[in-house]
Design a protein around this motif. Structure first.
Motif, PDB file in Angstrom:
ATOM      1  N   LEU A   1      28.957  43.805  39.207  1.00 37.83           N
ATOM      2  CA  LEU A   1      28.926  43.568  40.638  1.00 37.83           C
ATOM      3  C   LEU A   1      29.818  44.558  41.382  1.00 37.83           C
ATOM      4  O   LEU A   1      29.444  45.105  42.420  1.00 37.83           O
ATOM      5  CB  LEU A   1      29.367  42.133  40.934  1.00 37.83           C
ATOM      6  CG  LEU A   1      29.461  41.746  42.413  1.00 37.83           C
ATOM      7  CD1 LEU A   1      28.110  41.866  43.083  1.00 37.83           C
ATOM      8  CD2 LEU A   1      30.016  40.341  42.565  1.00 37.83           C
ATOM      9  N   SER A   2      31.010  44.795  40.836  1.00 44.12           N
ATOM     10  CA  SER A   2      31.924  45.744  41.469  1.00 44.12           C
ATOM     11  C   SER A   2      31.336  47.146  41.495  1.00 44.12           C
ATOM     12  O   SER A   2      31.424  47.852  42.509  1.00 44.12           O
ATOM     13  CB  SER A   2      33.263  45.744  40.726  1.00 44.12           C
ATOM     14  OG  SER A   2      34.141  46.707  41.257  1.00 44.12           O
ATOM     15  N   MET A   3      30.707  47.577  40.388  1.00 44.06           N
ATOM     16  CA  MET A   3      30.111  48.901  40.328  1.00 44.06           C
ATOM     17  C   MET A   3      28.963  49.034  41.327  1.00 44.06           C
ATOM     18  O   MET A   3      28.819  50.061  42.018  1.00 44.06           O
ATOM     19  CB  MET A   3      29.610  49.176  38.916  1.00 44.06           C
ATOM     20  CG  MET A   3      29.012  50.557  38.716  1.00 44.06           C
ATOM     21  SD  MET A   3      30.240  51.882  38.783  1.00 44.06           S
ATOM     22  CE  MET A   3      31.070  51.629  37.209  1.00 44.06           C
ATOM     23  N   GLN A   4      28.147  48.005  41.434  1.00 41.67           N
ATOM     24  CA  GLN A   4      27.030  48.038  42.378  1.00 41.67           C
ATOM     25  C   GLN A   4      27.524  48.107  43.824  1.00 41.67           C
ATOM     26  O   GLN A   4      26.942  48.807  44.659  1.00 41.67           O
ATOM     27  CB  GLN A   4      26.152  46.802  42.165  1.00 41.67           C
ATOM     28  CG  GLN A   4      25.403  46.790  40.843  1.00 41.67           C
ATOM     29  CD  GLN A   4      24.765  45.453  40.544  1.00 41.67           C
ATOM     30  OE1 GLN A   4      24.634  44.602  41.417  1.00 41.67           O
ATOM     31  NE2 GLN A   4      24.361  45.251  39.293  1.00 41.67           N
ATOM     32  N   MET A   5      28.586  47.366  44.115  1.00 41.10           N
ATOM     33  CA  MET A   5      29.122  47.388  45.466  1.00 41.10           C
ATOM     34  C   MET A   5      29.705  48.756  45.816  1.00 41.10           C
ATOM     35  O   MET A   5      29.556  49.254  46.937  1.00 41.10           O
ATOM     36  CB  MET A   5      30.194  46.305  45.621  1.00 41.10           C
ATOM     37  CG  MET A   5      29.638  44.894  45.652  1.00 41.10           C
ATOM     38  SD  MET A   5      28.413  44.668  46.959  1.00 41.10           S
ATOM     39  CE  MET A   5      29.309  45.244  48.375  1.00 41.10           C
ATOM     40  N   LYS A   6      30.369  49.384  44.851  1.00 41.93           N
ATOM     41  CA  LYS A   6      30.929  50.718  45.098  1.00 41.93           C
ATOM     42  C   LYS A   6      29.815  51.721  45.376  1.00 41.93           C
ATOM     43  O   LYS A   6      29.929  52.565  46.278  1.00 41.93           O
ATOM     44  CB  LYS A   6      31.759  51.163  43.896  1.00 41.93           C
ATOM     45  CG  LYS A   6      33.065  50.399  43.725  1.00 41.93           C
ATOM     46  CD  LYS A   6      33.796  50.852  42.471  1.00 41.93           C
ATOM     47  CE  LYS A   6      35.093  50.067  42.296  1.00 41.93           C
ATOM     48  NZ  LYS A   6      35.811  50.446  41.050  1.00 41.93           N
ATOM     49  N   GLU A   7      28.743  51.644  44.611  1.00 42.23           N
ATOM     50  CA  GLU A   7      27.639  52.576  44.841  1.00 42.23           C
ATOM     51  C   GLU A   7      27.022  52.349  46.220  1.00 42.23           C
ATOM     52  O   GLU A   7      26.727  53.306  46.952  1.00 42.23           O
ATOM     53  CB  GLU A   7      26.570  52.412  43.766  1.00 42.23           C
ATOM     54  CG  GLU A   7      25.377  53.350  43.972  1.00 42.23           C
ATOM     55  CD  GLU A   7      24.237  53.097  43.026  1.00 42.23           C
ATOM     56  OE1 GLU A   7      23.566  54.062  42.628  1.00 42.23           O
ATOM     57  OE2 GLU A   7      23.996  51.917  42.688  1.00 42.23           O
ATOM     58  N   LEU A   8      26.820  51.086  46.590  1.00 46.26           N
ATOM     59  CA  LEU A   8      26.210  50.784  47.871  1.00 46.26           C
ATOM     60  C   LEU A   8      27.069  51.303  49.020  1.00 46.26           C
ATOM     61  O   LEU A   8      26.585  51.949  49.953  1.00 46.26           O
ATOM     62  CB  LEU A   8      26.010  49.273  47.990  1.00 46.26           C
ATOM     63  CG  LEU A   8      25.334  48.760  49.264  1.00 46.26           C
ATOM     64  CD1 LEU A   8      23.921  49.306  49.375  1.00 46.26           C
ATOM     65  CD2 LEU A   8      25.315  47.232  49.278  1.00 46.26           C
ATOM     66  N   ARG A   9      28.370  51.042  48.971  1.00 46.98           N
ATOM     67  CA  ARG A   9      29.259  51.457  50.050  1.00 46.98           C
ATOM     68  C   ARG A   9      29.442  52.970  50.091  1.00 46.98           C
ATOM     69  O   ARG A   9      29.439  53.589  51.163  1.00 46.98           O
ATOM     70  CB  ARG A   9      30.610  50.773  49.896  1.00 46.98           C
ATOM     71  CG  ARG A   9      30.563  49.296  50.213  1.00 46.98           C
ATOM     72  CD  ARG A   9      31.814  48.635  49.741  1.00 46.98           C
ATOM     73  NE  ARG A   9      31.875  47.244  50.158  1.00 46.98           N
ATOM     74  CZ  ARG A   9      32.689  46.353  49.623  1.00 46.98           C
ATOM     75  NH1 ARG A   9      33.502  46.710  48.651  1.00 46.98           N
ATOM     76  NH2 ARG A   9      32.696  45.110  50.050  1.00 46.98           N
ATOM     77  N   ASN A  10      29.609  53.576  48.923  1.00 44.68           N
ATOM     78  CA  ASN A  10      29.759  55.032  48.895  1.00 44.68           C
ATOM     79  C   ASN A  10      28.498  55.723  49.378  1.00 44.68           C
ATOM     80  O   ASN A  10      28.554  56.786  50.020  1.00 44.68           O
ATOM     81  CB  ASN A  10      30.115  55.498  47.482  1.00 44.68           C
ATOM     82  CG  ASN A  10      31.522  55.103  47.078  1.00 44.68           C
ATOM     83  OD1 ASN A  10      32.389  54.910  47.922  1.00 44.68           O
ATOM     84  ND2 ASN A  10      31.755  54.967  45.777  1.00 44.68           N
ATOM     85  N   GLY A  11      27.321  55.143  49.065  1.00 45.52           N
ATOM     86  CA  GLY A  11      26.071  55.719  49.550  1.00 45.52           C
ATOM     87  C   GLY A  11      25.976  55.639  51.056  1.00 45.52           C
ATOM     88  O   GLY A  11      25.550  56.594  51.723  1.00 45.52           O
TER      89      GLY A  11
END
Length: 537
Positions: free
Chosen positions: A264-274
């Motif tokens: 979940l943390s990795m997915q959130m980082k990708e979403l926000r960084n994108g």
């Protein structure tokens, strides 16, 4: 036609084409339109004329764009092809859907995909997606209400015109990933990193126009379009419910956490960084054009500032709670393409463990015929790859030396070509006893696909594992040869010469690879005549 025939009335009411047949006929119909409407995309000089064919119904459709020569003769020929093709399609539809009285039914087409009824639920789906509970407290981040358009329009007329939130999230992740790469590429170019070659020694702002003129941009678009095809298949199967894939998931698990909270943390980082990268790239491009400078545009002496220990929602340091939004795979997926469903009709065939059938041909056509075709094409391409390579160094008696293998078909004596075609046709016909179609090739025979009783004695005395290993090697080498032969042909087209040297002396780039410089929209774009205009001050 049906009402005027003796087709049984009870069958008339229930006669329907399944999903795969509809898809096949729709694709063939678009091909017919492409043949007939070809004059729409040819420019006599530079002026373009765009025409499209597309429709819109309960599920997503692909809009096609066609082009052709503008001469009346070609238009008449294309129209004739259309009539013949449509008549053939009608015959296939009648034959595959209406049983003949005098013939025994033969399984040619099959469909194992049940039709899916898509129901509204876009706004509800947004509540369960990652990021829905952290963007603005407990309110999902959808300020424009895009997720509501799907449901409200569906409720209004039962036809889906606006995209589902799954499609929106897929698009958001894709744009974010592209923007992250674009930001890194822009900065890397600004700090001085360059690909070797004089044509690449340009500034970041000049790079696009330079690559269009150089001719590499169309090549890049072709390969990116090929990769995009798999993304289209992934999201189509996801929207139809044949996989439980989550938006943006292509099965890449390198450096991916094992635990749910870490995922979940990795997915959130990708979403926000994108999201940040999309804003950053727009800002970088705008600033570069306005200032004419390079990154960092407004560099100043860094100042030390105090940081808060509470964390930032934007940068992803805020504590996250693990929920049920992490993708959990319940449906079977393909081993080679984990974002697509597992093919159901490959069991028992060599190479079935790879589960590679992205277009779902095995769900629609006879698997024996498909494997026969794959092995035949692989074997031909293995021979063709060797011949293509040897053409530059070996010349047969009576044939002129032709280093470029693509030109050999034009320089070879006509008698030699006629003999080659006759031998190939005789082998093709004699190998199957005249049964060459999908309908009758394996009729009344238990022959294993690909087994033409040629060299099979070499497998005598070997155990089953060794035999399967040999068959798998042939299958994989054939697949590799098909890709290799296509690559060699494309190389000769691009360099307009033989296979070696790979980059001939004096070669200036791939521009004009397909000879479309003056007669098509594609050539006009390649030459910068369209889409690269300079607006006068």
């Amino acid at each position: 036609w049906l009402k005027g025939s003796d087709f049984p009335p009870d069958r008339l009411a229930s006669w329907q084409m399944d999903r795969s047949t509809r898809s096949a006929l729709a694709g063939a119909a678009l091909l017919c339109v492409a043949l007939g409407a070809t004059s729409a995309f040819v420019v006599p000089s530079i002026s373009p004329s765009f025409r499209g064919v597309g429709s819109h119904s309960g599920a997503a459709r692909v809009e096609g764009v066609e082009y052709s020569a503008s001469s009346s003769a070609s238009s008449i020929a294309s129209a004739a092809c259309c009539v013949a093709a449509v008549a053939g399609l009608a015959a296939v539809a009648r034959r595959s859907s209406i049983p003949m009285r005098a013939l025994e039914p033969t399984l040619v087409f099959r469909s194992t995909v049940e039709p899916k009824t898509i129901v509204p639920g876009s706004e509800k789906a947004l509540q369960t997606m990652n990021g829905a509970d952290v963007e603005t407290g407990s309110v999902p981040w959808d300020p424009m209400g895009f997720s509501k358009l799907y449901d409200r329009n569906f409720d209004f007329n039962g036809v889906m015109t606006y995209p589902h939130v799954q499609w929106l999230r897929e698009s958001e992740l894709k744009h974010g990933r592209v923007a992250m790469l674009a930001v890194v590429g822009w900065i890397a170019t600004d700090v001085g990193l360059r690909v070797p070659g004089d044509m690449f020694q340009v500034s970041t702002i000049e790079a696009h126009d330079a690559m269009v003129k150089f001719g590499s941009m169309p090549q890049m678009l072709c390969w990116m379009g090929f990769a995009e095809l798999f993304g289209f298949l992934a999201i189509t199967n996801m929207m139809e419910g044949t996989t439980d894939r989550q938006p943006g998931d292509f099965g890449l698990r390198a450096l991916y956490p094992k635990d749910e909270a870490g995922q979940l943390s990795m997915q959130m980082k990708e979403l926000r960084n994108g999201r940040l990268a999309m804003l950053a790239f727009g800002g970088i491009a705008t600033t570069a054009v306005l200032t004419g400078g390079t990154w960092p545009f407004f560099a100043t002496q860094p100042e030390t500032s105090k940081t808060s220990g509470q964390g930032s929602t934007l940068c992803g340091s805020r504590p996250l709670k693990a929920g049920s939004t992490t993708a959990v795979r319940a449906m079977e997926t393909s081993n080679s393409l984990p974002f697509l469903p597992k093919p159901k009709n490959l069991a028992g065939y060599v190479g079935a463990e790879q589960e590679f059938d992205p277009l779902g041909f095995s769900d629609t056509f006879d698997m024996k015929w498909l494997r026969e075709s794959e092995l035949k094409h692989g074997r031909v391409c293995m021979l063709a790859s060797v011949g293509f390579l040897a053409q530059q160094f070996i010349t047969l008696p009576g044939c002129p030396a032709t280093p470029d293998a693509l030109q050999a078909v034009y320089t070879a004596p006509q008698a030699n070509m006629a003999t080659l075609l006759f031998i190939a046709g005789y082998i093709e016909s004699a190998s199957y006893g005249g049964k060459l179609t999908m309908v009758d090739m394996f009729e009344g025979s238990d022959r294993v696909p690909g087994d033409l009783n040629f060299g099979s004695k070499m497998l005598n005395g070997k155990d089953e594992k060794a035999v399967n290993d040999m068959k798998l090697k042939e299958l994989n080498n054939g697949r590799l040869a098909m890709c290799a032969f296509g690559g060699m042909v494309h190389h000769n087209l691009v360099v307009k010469g033989p296979l070696f040297p790979l980059f001939p002396e004096g070669w200036v780039g791939p521009q004009g690879s397909w000879g479309l410089e003056t007669s098509s929209i594609f050539g006009a774009i390649t030459n910068g005549q369209i889409g690269n205009e300079v607006v006068p001050p």
